[in-house]
Design an enzyme around this catalytic site. Structure first.
Site, PDB file in Angstrom:
ATOM      1  N   GLY A   9      29.443  39.671  34.760  1.00 63.13           N
ATOM      2  CA  GLY A   9      28.591  40.251  35.792  1.00 63.13           C
ATOM      3  C   GLY A   9      28.085  41.607  35.353  1.00 63.13           C
ATOM      4  N   GLU A  65      39.826  36.101  38.116  1.00 67.21           N
ATOM      5  CA  GLU A  65      39.402  36.733  36.864  1.00 67.21           C
ATOM      6  C   GLU A  65      38.783  35.743  35.875  1.00 67.21           C
ATOM      7  OE1 GLU A  65      42.291  39.383  35.220  1.00 67.21           O
ATOM      8  OE2 GLU A  65      42.856  40.197  37.164  1.00 67.21           O
ATOM      9  N   GLY A 124      36.806  29.257  37.294  1.00 66.52           N
ATOM     10  CA  GLY A 124      35.401  28.905  37.367  1.00 66.52           C
ATOM     11  C   GLY A 124      34.523  30.122  37.549  1.00 66.52           C
ATOM     12  N   TYR A 150      46.083  56.749  41.862  1.00 63.45           N
ATOM     13  CA  TYR A 150      45.230  56.603  40.684  1.00 63.45           C
ATOM     14  C   TYR A 150      45.616  57.692  39.689  1.00 63.45           C
ATOM     15  CZ  TYR A 150      40.781  54.401  39.204  1.00 63.45           C
ATOM     16  OH  TYR A 150      39.822  53.646  38.600  1.00 63.45           O
TER      17      TYR A 150
END
Length: 641
Positions: free
Chosen positions: A211, A343, A347, A553
């Site tokens: 993507g 992930e 598919g 994070y």
């Protein structure tokens, strides 16, 4: 019913409802309606007559870096004055010289201008092996989808063979990848994807969906032991909003649409999804689903699993999807949760329906200063406990607070400079905050004017209980928007021997402080074994809150001067940090997923029976391992056939 009309079958009626044709209040958006999306991503034109012709979209190449994060016209650089500036006009600090940033990097990482290494301008073709081409697959696909765009050109292969881990970026700039995709195809719609997958299954070809390629878990890296032809299925041509249901507050879009384009198209109609990951400028809807993404405004809009109403996924066994579009369905295990976080293993996600909301009437930033991280975490916990979190609320530690301050632009007027000095004096002298422990929290409130006013009052009142003081709206705006620049900083650092990365976790509230402390201590111990020329820079922030925990994070950077293998050293540090995170009660990941980077901890996380169940599903849906990126499952999982 009018004379001559036949009653449509139940199946036809169901299909009509799912595609929006029987839904009152729907707005169908054609390709023309979404032209702004195509303009930003680039018109790829007609299919090449030969697999060797170059098919990489010209406009996208002009806009995006092939070996770095983001846009070509944006990034940090050293200017002729010896100061760091951010070039480009896309961001808040664009076009500004940052007079404090060089001093900060010299002090915290030992920046040495003489160590500058420019990244390569183009791939080294000698490092790239000729493609493995399955000619029967190519011929069959070309016959099935006559106008499909496809390529085996070197640049197309290179840009589709990596995401944005340190290992991948270092290889693109200074080294080489061990394996590249052999071929790239660009489907235009769901049916194209069906044909691609059927062809791949028939001719035993390996597929890796792609993507926005912002992945930071190694999910796009080609398995080194794969002998079959590897085809990257680039979804960015499938970038349309197909319809919007204003009554039911849903949008149906193709999976290749980029986040900011989806929000832009919805904004024209007065709606939004509210999903804002740090990568929303570049990441795709399908990528969000495939990695179980989370956004900065999840407190109001939810994570991707909260937004999804329906998903279409093409697998080697056919299309997997629910038969209806309802808010909740009690029909056994939810197949959406097999698709989300998969992930690319089962598919390709082709389309999805998401919940939407009207664009908020008011959007207001804010910030709070705390004397230390402990008080800041206490505030965040209380906000979560009282369930009054604004759309976004993020707490940074002192290291990140100082970095944010260093990224301020040049001083403004004499009055502004004087006011800044007075504020600093008030904070340090009168409030008694130590600059070496000071932390900051950025806020974003969204809603009606009345809702925002009530929420502001409540949030700032809770902050006062933890010695917090308001830091101003402008600091909140800067802190929020600087999130989009973090990856640009890493690219700049690579040019001066700085290597590092970010990693995240989720953790129960009682363990937030101890986990942050333990991970930082662990990294410092491991760094001491490397005999670094300069101490490391290690920082963290609390970015998302829940009733029973939070997302933390971490950012880590080291000066790699003198290290024989900087990437291996950084990987050793992250492995040690991840082990410490798990030992301290944290999770293997909050929203980055597993990919190949974190597979070694999956069995510990999901149990051996859990992994066996996923593997059994994989073997049933994809017995030939057509989707052979080799993500998620431990290394003893099925490899190429």
């Amino acid at each position: 019913m009018a004379e001559g009309q036949s009653d449509p079958s139940a199946a036809q009626r169901r299909l009509a409802v799912l595609t929006g044709h029987l839904r009152a209040g729907n707005i169908s958006l054609s390709a023309e309606n979404c032209s702004s999306t195509d303009a930003r991503r680039g018109n790829r034109g007609s299919a090449p007559s030969s697999g060797d012709q170059r098919a990489f979209p010209v406009k996208r190449q002009e806009e995006l870096k092939w070996n770095g994060w983001g846009y070509l016209d944006s990034g940090f650089r050293m200017n002729e004055n010896g100061q760091i500036e951010f070039h480009g006009k896309r961001y808040l600090i664009g076009g500004q010289e940052l007079p404090h940033l060089r001093d900060y990097l010299e002090q915290h990482l030992g920046l040495d201008e003489s160590m500058y290494r420019p990244p390569r301008e183009l791939p080294n073709e000698a490092d790239i092996a000729p493609p493995v081409l399955n000619k029967s697959f190519i011929a069959d696909l070309t016959e099935r989808v006559k106008d499909i765009l496809q390529s085996s050109a070197i640049m197309d292969r290179v840009v589709h063979s990596h995401g944005h881990t340190l290992e991948e970026m270092y290889a693109m700039c200074y080294g080489k990848m061990s394996r590249y995709v052999d071929y790239v195809v660009w489907p235009s719609n769901h049916d194209d994807v069906l044909q691609i997958v059927e062809c791949a299954a028939q001719h035993n070809v390996c597929l890796i969906p792609c993507g926005g390629a912002t992945n930071v878990s190694g999910a796009l890296m080609c398995p080194t032991n794969e002998k079959r032809m590897i085809v990257s299925v680039d979804m960015t041509k499938m970038n349309r909003v197909l319809w919007v249901d204003k009554e039911n507050l849903t949008v149906h879009a193709e999976a290749g649409i980029i986040g900011q384009d989806l929000e832009h198209e919805l904004g024209k109609l007065g709606f939004c999804t509210g999903h804002e990951p740090d990568s929303m400028e570049l990441s795709s809807l399908g990528g969000w689903i495939a990695t179980r993404a989370s956004g900065m405004k999840k407190n109001v809009y939810g994570n991707i699993e909260d937004l999804v109403v329906r998903i279409r996924m093409v697998t080697p066994k056919g299309t997997m999807e629910k038969s209806c579009m309802v808010p909740r369905l009690s029909a056994g295990p939810d197949i959406h949760h097999m698709m989300m976080g998969s992930e690319g293993m089962f598919g390709i996600v082709t389309e999805a329906t998401l919940r939407i909301r009207p664009v908020p009437q008011t959007r207001k930033y804010g910030s709070i200063l705390f004397p230390d991280f402990t008080n800041g975490v206490g505030f965040m916990r209380e906000i979560a406990k009282q369930r009054c979190a604004p759309a976004s609320i993020r707490l940074v530690d002192n290291e990140q607070f100082q970095l944010g301050h260093a990224m301020k632009g040049p001083p403004g007027s004499m009055f502004t400079t004087w006011m800044d000095a007075m504020k600093k004096l008030y904070v340090t002298k009168f409030k008694g905050y130590d600059p070496q422990t000071l932390t900051g929290c950025t806020l974003l409130f969204e809603g009606t004017k009345e809702e925002v006013a009530i929420q502001e009052k409540r949030v700032y009142s809770i902050a006062a209980q933890f010695r917090g003081m308001a830091g101003g709206e402008e600091n909140g705006r800067r802190g929020y928007l600087l999130t989009f620049l973090i990856a640009y900083i890493r690219d700049f650092g690579l040019q001066y021997l700085f290597v590092g990365d970010s990693f995240e976790t989720s953790v129960p509230w009682p363990r937030v402080l101890s986990l942050c402390r333990n991970v930082k201590d662990c990294l410092r111990r491991e760094c001491s074994k490397l005999n670094l020329v300069h101490p490391p820079l290690i920082s963290c922030r609390v970015t998302q809150t829940y009733d029973c925990g939070a997302c933390v994070y971490f950012y880590m950077a080291i000066n790699s001067k003198g290290l024989a293998d900087p990437v291996a050293a950084a990987d050793t540090l992250e492995v040690a940090a991840r082990n410490e995170i798990l030992a301290s009660g944290g999770s293997v990941s909050h929203h980055h997923g597993i990919g190949k980077l974190r597979k070694k901890w999956v069995t510990e996380t999901l149990s051996s029976e859990g992994v066996a169940a996923i593997r059994a599903l994989k073997d049933h849906i994809d017995p030939k391992n057509i989707f052979g990126a080799n993500n998620l499952l431990p290394d003893d999982s099925t490899t190429g056939h």
